[in-house]
Scaffold this motif. Structure first.
Motif, PDB file in Angstrom:
ATOM      1  N   ASP A 147       0.721  -1.143   0.054  1.00  0.00           N
ATOM      2  CA  ASP A 147      -0.563   0.388  -0.084  1.00  0.00           C
ATOM      3  C   ASP A 147       0.748   1.363  -0.090  1.00  0.00           C
ATOM      4  O   ASP A 147       0.621   2.489   0.237  1.00  0.00           O
ATOM      5  CB  ASP A 147      -0.834   0.072   1.616  1.00  0.00           C
ATOM      6  CG  ASP A 147      -2.198  -0.902   1.694  1.00  0.00           C
ATOM      7  OD1 ASP A 147      -2.231  -1.680  -0.320  1.00  0.00           O
ATOM      8  OD2 ASP A 147      -2.277  -1.184   2.556  1.00  0.00           O
ATOM      9  N   ARG A 148       1.444   1.073   0.528  1.00  0.00           N
ATOM     10  CA  ARG A 148       3.071   2.213   0.505  1.00  0.00           C
ATOM     11  C   ARG A 148       2.825   2.874  -0.539  1.00  0.00           C
ATOM     12  O   ARG A 148       3.968   3.847  -0.794  1.00  0.00           O
ATOM     13  CB  ARG A 148       4.627   2.029   0.950  1.00  0.00           C
ATOM     14  CG  ARG A 148       3.890   1.230   2.636  1.00  0.00           C
ATOM     15  CD  ARG A 148       5.603   1.642   3.055  1.00  0.00           C
ATOM     16  NE  ARG A 148       6.339   0.358   2.253  1.00  0.00           N
ATOM     17  CZ  ARG A 148       7.475  -0.364   3.633  1.00  0.00           C
ATOM     18  NH1 ARG A 148       7.906  -0.153   4.304  1.00  0.00           N
ATOM     19  NH2 ARG A 148       8.081  -1.289   2.574  1.00  0.00           N
ATOM     20  N   SER A 151       0.747   4.016  -3.432  1.00  0.00           N
ATOM     21  CA  SER A 151      -0.388   5.130  -2.562  1.00  0.00           C
ATOM     22  C   SER A 151       0.320   6.357  -2.735  1.00  0.00           C
ATOM     23  O   SER A 151      -0.595   7.263  -3.473  1.00  0.00           O
ATOM     24  CB  SER A 151      -1.552   4.647  -2.531  1.00  0.00           C
ATOM     25  OG  SER A 151      -0.586   4.747  -0.610  1.00  0.00           O
ATOM     26  N   ARG A 152       1.817   6.450  -1.790  1.00  0.00           N
ATOM     27  CA  ARG A 152       2.496   7.888  -1.730  1.00  0.00           C
ATOM     28  C   ARG A 152       3.180   7.899  -2.620  1.00  0.00           C
ATOM     29  O   ARG A 152       3.486   9.400  -1.718  1.00  0.00           O
ATOM     30  CB  ARG A 152       2.821   7.787   0.124  1.00  0.00           C
ATOM     31  CG  ARG A 152       1.268   7.066   0.676  1.00  0.00           C
ATOM     32  CD  ARG A 152       1.693   7.664   2.195  1.00  0.00           C
ATOM     33  NE  ARG A 152       2.659   6.554   2.787  1.00  0.00           N
ATOM     34  CZ  ARG A 152       2.200   5.232   2.896  1.00  0.00           C
ATOM     35  NH1 ARG A 152       1.082   4.974   4.030  1.00  0.00           N
ATOM     36  NH2 ARG A 152       3.056   4.483   3.657  1.00  0.00           N
TER      37      ARG A 152
END
Length: 153
Positions: free
Chosen positions: A64-65, A67-68
């Motif tokens: 998910d990281r 997404s940044r």
């Protein structure tokens, strides 16, 4: 007095036995090489790329990281993770070659080819883990083969 025909037959039998044993060792090497699978990561583990026996990516995973991250950062991280995995391929191949066929001219050539095709990444300690371009390493033993086919086919 020894029979010359018997000596010739003995030499032929030894040559045949050696050839069969050598073929078996190279077949074992081929089978082990086909099992090679290496995973590299980049962007502090946000991106993982797995490469198969020919060094070509067989899987990409992202946490998910990502997404940044900016798109160009994700792309650079994918390349860095791929190069991380590929850069470990020559050592793994050398291990397999050493365990199966040993220190032979053919084995050294196979490993040297892998070392040329998958050199260590540039900037290994950098933020992107070596996402810079990989230079082509030409040398006296460069065979000029620009194909991306596996040598094991």
């Amino acid at each position: 007095m020894s029979d010359p025909l018997a000596n010739v037959q003995r030499l032929v039998d030894e040559w045949e036995r050696d050839a069969v044993e050598k073929a078996a060792r190279y077949e074992a090497m081929r089978q082990e090489v086909e099992r090679i699978s290496l995973t590299g990561s980049a962007a502090e583990g946000a991106v993982r790329v797995t490469v198969g026996s020919n060094g070509i990516p067989s899987g990409v995973e992202m946490t998910d990281r990502v997404s940044r991250m900016q798109p160009q950062e994700i792309a650079a991280a994918v390349l860095a993770a791929m190069r991380d995995a590929q850069s470990r391929y020559p050592a793994e191949l050398a291990r397999v070659v050493g365990e199966t066929v040993g220190d032979t001219e053919a084995g050294r050539h196979i490993v040297a080819t892998a070392e040329r095709n998958f050199p260590p990444p540039e900037d290994p300690g950098g933020e992107l883990g070596g996402a810079g371009p990989r230079p082509r390493r030409d040398g006296p033993d460069d065979d000029g083969d620009f194909s991306d086919r596996s040598f094991m086919r």
